[in-house]
Design an enzyme around this catalytic site. Structure first.
Site, PDB file in Angstrom:
ATOM      1  N   CYS A 108      -0.878 -22.588  14.133  1.00 58.84           N
ATOM      2  CA  CYS A 108       0.357 -21.793  14.192  1.00 58.84           C
ATOM      3  C   CYS A 108       1.592 -22.678  14.360  1.00 58.84           C
ATOM      4  O   CYS A 108       2.718 -22.175  14.299  1.00 58.84           O
ATOM      5  CB  CYS A 108       0.286 -20.793  15.344  1.00 58.84           C
ATOM      6  N   ASN A 137       1.348 -11.468  16.181  1.00 58.70           N
ATOM      7  CA  ASN A 137       1.357 -12.923  15.998  1.00 58.70           C
ATOM      8  C   ASN A 137       1.190 -13.215  14.502  1.00 58.70           C
ATOM      9  O   ASN A 137       0.118 -12.998  13.948  1.00 58.70           O
ATOM     10  CB  ASN A 137       0.207 -13.529  16.811  1.00 58.70           C
ATOM     11  N   HIS A 179       6.975 -19.542  19.473  1.00 56.10           N
ATOM     12  CA  HIS A 179       5.941 -18.905  18.652  1.00 56.10           C
ATOM     13  C   HIS A 179       5.551 -17.585  19.322  1.00 56.10           C
ATOM     14  O   HIS A 179       5.373 -17.514  20.542  1.00 56.10           O
ATOM     15  CB  HIS A 179       4.737 -19.843  18.537  1.00 56.10           C
TER      16      HIS A 179
HETATM   17  O1  UT7 Z   1      -1.186 -18.246  17.861  1.00 53.51           O
HETATM   18  C1  UT7 Z   1      -2.118 -19.137  18.331  1.00 53.51           C
HETATM   19  C2  UT7 Z   1      -2.098 -19.235  19.786  1.00 53.51           C
HETATM   20  N1  UT7 Z   1      -2.731 -18.078  20.380  1.00 53.51           N
HETATM   21  C3  UT7 Z   1      -2.473 -17.756  21.617  1.00 53.51           C
HETATM   22  O2  UT7 Z   1      -1.656 -18.391  22.231  1.00 53.51           O
HETATM   23  C4  UT7 Z   1      -3.229 -16.637  22.260  1.00 53.51           C
HETATM   24  C5  UT7 Z   1      -3.505 -17.015  23.683  1.00 53.51           C
HETATM   25  N2  UT7 Z   1      -4.306 -16.043  24.420  1.00 53.51           N
HETATM   26  C6  UT7 Z   1      -3.861 -14.813  24.743  1.00 53.51           C
HETATM   27  O3  UT7 Z   1      -2.784 -14.416  24.371  1.00 53.51           O
HETATM   28  C7  UT7 Z   1      -4.704 -13.983  25.683  1.00 53.51           C
HETATM   29  O4  UT7 Z   1      -5.724 -14.794  26.220  1.00 53.51           O
HETATM   30  C8  UT7 Z   1      -5.344 -12.744  25.009  1.00 53.51           C
HETATM   31  C9  UT7 Z   1      -4.268 -11.718  24.701  1.00 53.51           C
HETATM   32  C10 UT7 Z   1      -6.045 -13.155  23.732  1.00 53.51           C
HETATM   33  C11 UT7 Z   1      -6.349 -12.088  25.948  1.00 53.51           C
HETATM   34  O5  UT7 Z   1      -5.731 -11.764  27.185  1.00 53.51           O
HETATM   35  P1  UT7 Z   1      -6.420 -12.156  28.580  1.00 53.51           P
HETATM   36  O6  UT7 Z   1      -5.609 -11.575  29.629  1.00 53.51           O
HETATM   37  O7  UT7 Z   1      -6.614 -13.653  28.553  1.00 53.51           O
HETATM   38  O8  UT7 Z   1      -7.774 -11.373  28.500  1.00 53.51           O
HETATM   39  P2  UT7 Z   1      -9.277 -11.929  28.509  1.00 53.51           P
HETATM   40  O9  UT7 Z   1      -9.587 -12.630  27.237  1.00 53.51           O
HETATM   41  O10 UT7 Z   1      -9.487 -12.690  29.784  1.00 53.51           O
HETATM   42  O11 UT7 Z   1     -10.100 -10.589  28.577  1.00 53.51           O
HETATM   43  C12 UT7 Z   1      -9.980  -9.687  29.669  1.00 53.51           C
HETATM   44  C13 UT7 Z   1     -10.814  -8.468  29.408  1.00 53.51           C
HETATM   45  C14 UT7 Z   1     -12.235  -8.776  28.969  1.00 53.51           C
HETATM   46  O12 UT7 Z   1     -13.080  -7.818  29.575  1.00 53.51           O
HETATM   47  P3  UT7 Z   1     -13.934  -8.166  30.899  1.00 53.51           P
HETATM   48  O13 UT7 Z   1     -14.805  -9.334  30.502  1.00 53.51           O
HETATM   49  O14 UT7 Z   1     -12.913  -8.538  31.934  1.00 53.51           O
HETATM   50  O15 UT7 Z   1     -14.667  -6.905  31.170  1.00 53.51           O
HETATM   51  C15 UT7 Z   1     -12.216  -8.555  27.491  1.00 53.51           C
HETATM   52  O16 UT7 Z   1     -13.479  -8.190  26.975  1.00 53.51           O
HETATM   53  O17 UT7 Z   1     -10.237  -7.704  28.346  1.00 53.51           O
HETATM   54  C16 UT7 Z   1     -11.260  -7.417  27.360  1.00 53.51           C
HETATM   55  N3  UT7 Z   1     -10.613  -7.327  26.068  1.00 53.51           N
HETATM   56  C17 UT7 Z   1     -10.102  -6.173  25.589  1.00 53.51           C
HETATM   57  N4  UT7 Z   1     -10.048  -4.934  26.093  1.00 53.51           N
HETATM   58  C18 UT7 Z   1      -9.437  -3.993  25.350  1.00 53.51           C
HETATM   59  C19 UT7 Z   1     -10.401  -8.307  25.158  1.00 53.51           C
HETATM   60  N5  UT7 Z   1      -9.757  -7.807  24.089  1.00 53.51           N
HETATM   61  C20 UT7 Z   1      -9.558  -6.493  24.328  1.00 53.51           C
HETATM   62  C21 UT7 Z   1      -8.941  -5.460  23.607  1.00 53.51           C
HETATM   63  N6  UT7 Z   1      -8.896  -4.237  24.150  1.00 53.51           N
HETATM   64  N7  UT7 Z   1      -8.370  -5.660  22.388  1.00 53.51           N
END
Ligand code: UT7
Length: 334
Positions: free
Chosen positions: A118, A288, A258
Site C-alpha cells: 500500500c 482501504n 494511508h
Molecule cells: O493497508 C495495509 C495496511 N493494513 C493495515 O494497516 C490494517 C491493520 N490492521 C487493522 O486495521 C486491524 O487489525 C483490523 C481492523 C484488521 C482488525 O481489528 P482488531 O481490533 O485488530 O481485531 P482482531 O483482528 O484482533 O480481531 C478481534 C475479533 C476476533 O474475534 P475473537 O478472536 O476476539 O473472538 C475476530 O475474529 O474480531 C473478530 N473479527 C470480526 N468480527 C466481526 C475479525 N473481523 C471481523 C469482522 N466482523 N469483519
C-alpha cells in the site's frame, strides 16, 4: 531546489476514478458474519466502492490518468514516464502501466509497475520526483490503481470488509514557483513479509490445484501484527522526514495518511500532536484502497478547499513488505 539539490518538482494535476457501486457494511453483513457496528468501531469504514466483474486496475487507472493530465493541461504525448503502483495489478506481467500508457496515448513514455504494498504511491512519487529533479525526465505520471475486490477472499470477514476499489493519479513536473516536493523517508522491513501478502501465483508458490484449494490466491493479512507495525512506523517516519527537511510538525497544514484504519490514524496523530482539523480521512466512504488511497485523499481534500497553495503537506504510506514511506511537500500545482 528539489530534494536532491536538483531542480524542484511538484504535482501539477490530480485525477481519480471510482466504481459507481457503493457497498455498505450492512450489505456485507448479509453474506459475512459481521456487522456495521463492528466494522465502524474497529476501522471507521462505512461504505466502499466495488468494481463490476470484468473491470481491472488499468480500467480505473486509465480514467484517473487522463483526468490528471487534463488537470495539468498536459498532452499525453508530453509524458516521459508512467508508473503504476498496485497490489491488484491486471497481471503479473505485462505491466499494468503499459496498458494505461497505451490507452491514454502516452506514445513517448516509458511505462513500468511498482510493487511496494500500500506504500506504492509514495514510492512511485519518490521515483517520479527523482526523475524530474535530476532532469532525466520532464513529466512523469504516477498512478495508484486497485481492484482489490478481485483478490479478496469474500469468505474471510477479517479482510473482506476492509478494502475498496479505486484509482488516483498525479502528474509530476518541474516546479514553477508555486509548490515543491521537499523530501522523502522510505523504509522496508522484510521480516514482516508474510504478515500481509497474496501467497500464491508467483514463482515462490506457483499456481496449482492445491493453492486453489487452500484459497492461497487471495489477500491474507495478520491484522493485529500489521496494526502494531503501522502505529509505530507512521510516527517514526513522519518525524524522520520532517527532520530531514528541517521542518516541524506544527508547520504541517494537512496530514494525509494511508487510509487503512481510523484507529491507526487517531493513535498516530495523537502521538504526533496533530489535531483532527489538520488530518484528512475519507476511508469512511472508500475503505482501504491501498495504492489509490493517498491520491484519492489529495484529490478530495483539494475539492473541499483543504489544500491551498503553500500549505505544508505530509503524506504517509505503509503496507505489505512491510514497507513505509513519508513525503513532505509544499502544495502548489505550478
Ligand atoms: O493497508 C495495509 C495496511 N493494513 C493495515 O494497516 C490494517 C491493520 N490492521 C487493522 O486495521 C486491524 O487489525 C483490523 C481492523 C484488521 C482488525 O481489528 P482488531 O481490533 O485488530 O481485531 P482482531 O483482528 O484482533 O480481531 C478481534 C475479533 C476476533 O474475534 P475473537 O478472536 O476476539 O473472538 C475476530 O475474529 O474480531 C473478530 N473479527 C470480526 N468480527 C466481526 C475479525 N473481523 C471481523 C469482522 N466482523 N469483519
Amino acid at each position: 531546489m528539489g530534494p536532491s539539490g536538483g531542480r524542484a518538482a511538484t504535482i501539477t494535476g490530480l485525477g481519480i476514478e471510482l466504481p459507481d457501486r457503493v457497498v455498505s457494511n450492512d450489505e456485507l453483513s448479509k453474506s459475512l458474519d459481521t456487522s456495521d457496528e463492528w466494522i465502524g468501531q474497529r476501522t471507521g469504514i462505512r461504505t466502499r466502492r466495488i468494481a463490476d466483474p470484468g473491470v481491472c486496475a488499468s480500467d480505473l487507472g486509465i480514467v484517473a490518468a487522463r483526468r490528471a493530465l487534463e488537470a495539468a493541461s498536459l498532452a499525453p504525448s508530453s509524458v516521459d514516464l508512467l508508473i503504476t503502483a498496485s497490489i491488484s495489478p491486471d497481471q503479473i506481467f505485462p505491466a499494468t502501466a503499459s496498458r494505461v500508457a497505451y490507452e491514454i496515448g502516452a506514445v513517448n513514455a516509458g511505462a513500468c509497475d511498482l510493487s511496494a504494498g500500500c506504500t506504492g504511491f509514495v514510492y512511485a512519487l519518490a521515483l517520479a520526483t527523482g526523475m524530474v529533479s535530476s532532469g532525466i525526465h520532464q513529466h512523469v505520471v504516477v498512478v495508484g490503481a486497485e481492484v482489490i475486490s478481485s483478490v479478496l477472499d469474500w469468505e474471510d470477514r477479517s479482510t473482506a470488509v476492509l478494502f475498496g476499489d479505486g484509482a488516483g493519479a498525479a502528474v509530476v513536473s518541474p516546479a514553477n514557483g508555486g509548490g515543491r516536493i521537499l523530501g522523502f523517508d522510505l523504509g522496508n522491513d522484510g521480516v514482516g513479509g508474510d504478515m500481509l501478502s497474496l501467497p500464491a501465483g508467483g514463482s515462490r508458490m506457483p499456481a496449482s490445484e492445491e493453492t486453489l484449494r487452500a484459497r492461497a490466491h487471495y489477500l491474507k493479512m495478520s491484522g493485529s501484527q500489521v496494526y502494531r507495525f503501522a502505529t509505530r512506523v507512521v510516527v517514526d517516519s513522519a518525524r524522520r522526514v520532517l527532520e530531514k527537511c528541517g521542518r516541524n510538525i506544527d508547520e504541517v497544514r494537512l496530514f494525509v495518511p494511508h487510509q487503512a484504519n481510523l484507529r491507526i490514524i487517531d493513535a498516530a496523530t495523537r502521538r504526533l500532536g496533530i489535531g483532527d482539523d489538520r488530518v484528512y480521512t475519507n476511508l469512511q466512504r472508500y475503505g482501504n484502497t491501498s495504492c489509490a488511497s493517498i491520491p484519492l485523499c489529495l484529490h478530495d481534500a483539494k475539492a473541499e478547499g483543504r489544500l491551498q497553495e503553500g500549505d505544508l503537506v505530509l503524506l504517509m504510506g505503509f503496507g505489505a513488505g512491510l514497507t513505509w514511506g513519508a513525503c513532505l511537500m509544499e502544495w502548489g500545482e505550478a
